[in-house]
Scaffold this motif. Structure first.
Motif, PDB file in Angstrom:
ATOM      1  N   ILE A   1      -5.991   2.628   8.685  1.00 37.99           N
ATOM      2  CA  ILE A   1      -5.926   2.749  10.143  1.00 37.99           C
ATOM      3  C   ILE A   1      -7.029   3.669  10.646  1.00 37.99           C
ATOM      4  O   ILE A   1      -7.697   3.380  11.654  1.00 37.99           O
ATOM      5  CB  ILE A   1      -4.533   3.241  10.579  1.00 37.99           C
ATOM      6  CG1 ILE A   1      -3.494   2.145  10.321  1.00 37.99           C
ATOM      7  CG2 ILE A   1      -4.520   3.645  12.051  1.00 37.99           C
ATOM      8  CD1 ILE A   1      -2.062   2.591  10.474  1.00 37.99           C
TER       9      ILE A   1
ATOM     10  N   ALA B   1       3.965  -4.055   3.801  1.00 42.93           N
ATOM     11  CA  ALA B   1       4.332  -2.801   3.148  1.00 42.93           C
ATOM     12  C   ALA B   1       5.830  -2.550   3.283  1.00 42.93           C
ATOM     13  O   ALA B   1       6.518  -3.175   4.099  1.00 42.93           O
ATOM     14  CB  ALA B   1       3.556  -1.645   3.767  1.00 42.93           C
TER      15      ALA B   1
ATOM     16  N   LEU C   1       1.130  -5.604  10.893  1.00 44.20           N
ATOM     17  CA  LEU C   1       2.020  -4.832  10.025  1.00 44.20           C
ATOM     18  C   LEU C   1       3.298  -5.633   9.816  1.00 44.20           C
ATOM     19  O   LEU C   1       3.983  -5.975  10.787  1.00 44.20           O
ATOM     20  CB  LEU C   1       2.346  -3.479  10.658  1.00 44.20           C
ATOM     21  CG  LEU C   1       1.179  -2.512  10.881  1.00 44.20           C
ATOM     22  CD1 LEU C   1       1.629  -1.323  11.726  1.00 44.20           C
ATOM     23  CD2 LEU C   1       0.615  -2.026   9.547  1.00 44.20           C
TER      24      LEU C   1
ATOM     25  N   LEU D   1       6.407   2.435   6.166  1.00 45.00           N
ATOM     26  CA  LEU D   1       5.727   2.265   7.449  1.00 45.00           C
ATOM     27  C   LEU D   1       6.354   3.140   8.530  1.00 45.00           C
ATOM     28  O   LEU D   1       5.650   3.749   9.343  1.00 45.00           O
ATOM     29  CB  LEU D   1       5.763   0.795   7.871  1.00 45.00           C
ATOM     30  CG  LEU D   1       4.861  -0.158   7.089  1.00 45.00           C
ATOM     31  CD1 LEU D   1       5.099  -1.596   7.554  1.00 45.00           C
ATOM     32  CD2 LEU D   1       3.388   0.205   7.243  1.00 45.00           C
TER      33      LEU D   1
ATOM     34  N   THR E   1      -1.069  -1.811  -5.604  1.00 42.33           N
ATOM     35  CA  THR E   1      -1.614  -2.027  -4.271  1.00 42.33           C
ATOM     36  C   THR E   1      -2.792  -2.987  -4.395  1.00 42.33           C
ATOM     37  O   THR E   1      -3.726  -2.745  -5.151  1.00 42.33           O
ATOM     38  CB  THR E   1      -2.084  -0.709  -3.644  1.00 42.33           C
ATOM     39  OG1 THR E   1      -0.964   0.159  -3.476  1.00 42.33           O
ATOM     40  CG2 THR E   1      -2.730  -0.957  -2.288  1.00 42.33           C
TER      41      THR E   1
ATOM     42  N   VAL F   1      -2.239   3.265   3.866  1.00 40.72           N
ATOM     43  CA  VAL F   1      -2.000   2.794   5.237  1.00 40.72           C
ATOM     44  C   VAL F   1      -2.722   3.704   6.232  1.00 40.72           C
ATOM     45  O   VAL F   1      -3.418   3.235   7.140  1.00 40.72           O
ATOM     46  CB  VAL F   1      -0.490   2.736   5.545  1.00 40.72           C
ATOM     47  CG1 VAL F   1      -0.258   2.396   7.014  1.00 40.72           C
ATOM     48  CG2 VAL F   1       0.197   1.707   4.659  1.00 40.72           C
ATOM     49  N   ARG F   2      -2.541   5.011   6.064  1.00 39.89           N
ATOM     50  CA  ARG F   2      -3.208   5.949   6.982  1.00 39.89           C
ATOM     51  C   ARG F   2      -4.721   5.812   6.910  1.00 39.89           C
ATOM     52  O   ARG F   2      -5.412   5.814   7.945  1.00 39.89           O
ATOM     53  CB  ARG F   2      -2.785   7.387   6.658  1.00 39.89           C
ATOM     54  CG  ARG F   2      -1.390   7.751   7.115  1.00 39.89           C
ATOM     55  CD  ARG F   2      -1.152   9.251   7.000  1.00 39.89           C
ATOM     56  NE  ARG F   2      -1.100   9.681   5.620  1.00 39.89           N
ATOM     57  CZ  ARG F   2       0.025   9.790   4.898  1.00 39.89           C
ATOM     58  NH1 ARG F   2       1.180   9.500   5.465  1.00 39.89           N
ATOM     59  NH2 ARG F   2      -0.014  10.197   3.648  1.00 39.89           N
TER      60      ARG F   2
ATOM     61  N   ALA G   1      -2.812   2.663  15.411  1.00 40.05           N
ATOM     62  CA  ALA G   1      -2.346   1.380  14.871  1.00 40.05           C
ATOM     63  C   ALA G   1      -1.989   0.414  15.994  1.00 40.05           C
ATOM     64  O   ALA G   1      -2.302  -0.783  15.926  1.00 40.05           O
ATOM     65  CB  ALA G   1      -1.143   1.599  13.954  1.00 40.05           C
TER      66      ALA G   1
ATOM     67  N   PRO H   1       0.827  -1.211   0.000  1.00 42.23           N
ATOM     68  CA  PRO H   1       0.000   0.000   0.000  1.00 42.23           C
ATOM     69  C   PRO H   1       0.862   1.262   0.000  1.00 42.23           C
ATOM     70  O   PRO H   1       2.010   1.251   0.455  1.00 42.23           O
ATOM     71  CB  PRO H   1      -0.777  -0.118   1.308  1.00 42.23           C
ATOM     72  CG  PRO H   1       0.158  -0.871   2.214  1.00 42.23           C
ATOM     73  CD  PRO H   1       0.856  -1.858   1.323  1.00 42.23           C
TER      74      PRO H   1
ATOM     75  N   VAL I   1       5.120   6.711   8.016  1.00 38.22           N
ATOM     76  CA  VAL I   1       3.723   6.859   8.429  1.00 38.22           C
ATOM     77  C   VAL I   1       3.618   6.851   9.953  1.00 38.22           C
ATOM     78  O   VAL I   1       2.886   7.653  10.548  1.00 38.22           O
ATOM     79  CB  VAL I   1       2.848   5.747   7.824  1.00 38.22           C
ATOM     80  CG1 VAL I   1       1.447   5.771   8.414  1.00 38.22           C
ATOM     81  CG2 VAL I   1       2.774   5.886   6.306  1.00 38.22           C
TER      82      VAL I   1
ATOM     83  N   ALA J   1       1.496   5.219   1.410  1.00 38.15           N
ATOM     84  CA  ALA J   1       1.352   5.820   2.736  1.00 38.15           C
ATOM     85  C   ALA J   1      -0.084   6.285   2.967  1.00 38.15           C
ATOM     86  O   ALA J   1      -0.637   6.120   4.057  1.00 38.15           O
ATOM     87  CB  ALA J   1       2.321   6.989   2.884  1.00 38.15           C
TER      88      ALA J   1
ATOM     89  N   VAL K   1      -1.359  -6.196   6.767  1.00 37.61           N
ATOM     90  CA  VAL K   1      -0.702  -5.249   5.872  1.00 37.61           C
ATOM     91  C   VAL K   1       0.764  -5.645   5.685  1.00 37.61           C
ATOM     92  O   VAL K   1       1.501  -5.826   6.662  1.00 37.61           O
ATOM     93  CB  VAL K   1      -0.799  -3.822   6.429  1.00 37.61           C
ATOM     94  CG1 VAL K   1      -0.037  -2.841   5.540  1.00 37.61           C
ATOM     95  CG2 VAL K   1      -2.264  -3.402   6.561  1.00 37.61           C
TER      96      VAL K   1
END
Length: 274
Positions: free
Chosen positions: A41, A58, A87, A63, A97, A37-38, A76, A32, A66, A34, A56
């Motif tokens: 979450i 990544a 993660l 990571l 992605t 990911v944000r 998270a 993914p 982020v 950034a 996830v």
């Protein structure tokens, strides 16, 4: 044939929310961005467990970047503690992605003002992809998320300092879009010291809490206090104790800060730091 269909939305958050609404199984999220990911979450934190588990995988550097934002990282950590999120570090980039479950596969694509989740409709391809990327996730190293869960931060702040400081801490966080120490915003140590100063808390007490909670070391709190004091945001006064050197009580150092409520404290402090 799979009964999934394409999704087209104006932003990443909406298209991901649409995917998650359709999904009953756990999802592997591969390579993914950034932003993805944000968004994942944020969505998962708001839904409070009413979502599939998100596994996830990544890029580790992505990571880390982020998770430099305390607001994202603390949410998270709560999700990881609850078993709703994992993660892991991806060794090699994927072509897109991908979000893949037992019965669905979506590739995220951005074009112009829209974001699309393009659905695969071949059951055997989806099954093969799910097996492949589940193995990728299983073989990947766990990402080292060092930020404590926000629920733990809030609980210990109330227990060890005061309910008033916790309320002010919450108020500052709610007023922020990000909490990171890269010059673009206030980090978690600065926020903790400001709300402590607003409530006349001892530096020793807030720094001990911060170290015990996993926010940062006492040394980091001390260095940040010195920087804020040099810039006029914080004052200190000596408080005698029975044995040893006097301890320092934190005070806000500027009338603009003293007159700000918790929701305004961050913006006033940021304007002074800039």
């Amino acid at each position: 044939m799979s009964n999934t269909s394409n999704l087209l939305e104006r932003n990443t958050e909406d298209v991901l929310a649409g995917v998650l609404e359709r999904t009953d199984n756990d999802l592997v999220v591969v390579d993914p961005s950034a932003q993805v990911v944000r968004a994942l979450i944020d969505i998962a934190a708001d839904r409070d467990g009413d979502l599939p588990t998100l596994d996830v995988v990544a890029d580790e550097r992505l990571l880390k970047d982020v998770m430099d934002d305390f607001l994202v990282a603390a949410d998270a950590a709560d999700l990881v503690d609850a078993g709703d999120l994992t993660l892991r570090n991806l060794d090699e980039d994927a072509d897109n992605t991908i979000l893949v479950g037992e019965d669905e596969l979506y590739a995220l694509v951005t074009a112009g003002d829209y974001v699309a989740a393009l659905a695969a409709d071949d059951d055997s391809f989806i099954a093969d992809a799910h097996e492949t990327y589940r193995e990728v996730w299983a073989d990947a190293d766990q990402f080292n998320l060092r930020t404590p869960a926000l629920s733990r931060v809030r609980e210990t702040l109330s227990d060890e300092i005061s309910d008033e400081v916790r309320a002010d801490f919450d108020g500052v966080l709610q007023s922020l879009e990000a909490a990171r120490g890269d010059g673009d915003g206030l980090d978690e140590v600065t926020i903790s010291l400001l709300v402590a100063a607003k409530n006349d808390v001892l530096l020793y007490d807030i720094s001990k809490w911060g170290e015990d909670a996993g926010i940062a070391s006492k040394a980091t709190f001390s260095r940040t206090k010195t920087r804020l004091e040099d810039m006029g945001l914080i004052d200190t006064e000596k408080v005698p104790i029975d044995v040893g050197r006097p301890r320092l009580r934190l005070k806000l150092g500027d009338d603009r800060l003293r007159g700000a409520d918790a929701g305004e404290l961050a913006s006033v402090a940021q304007s002074m730091l800039n």
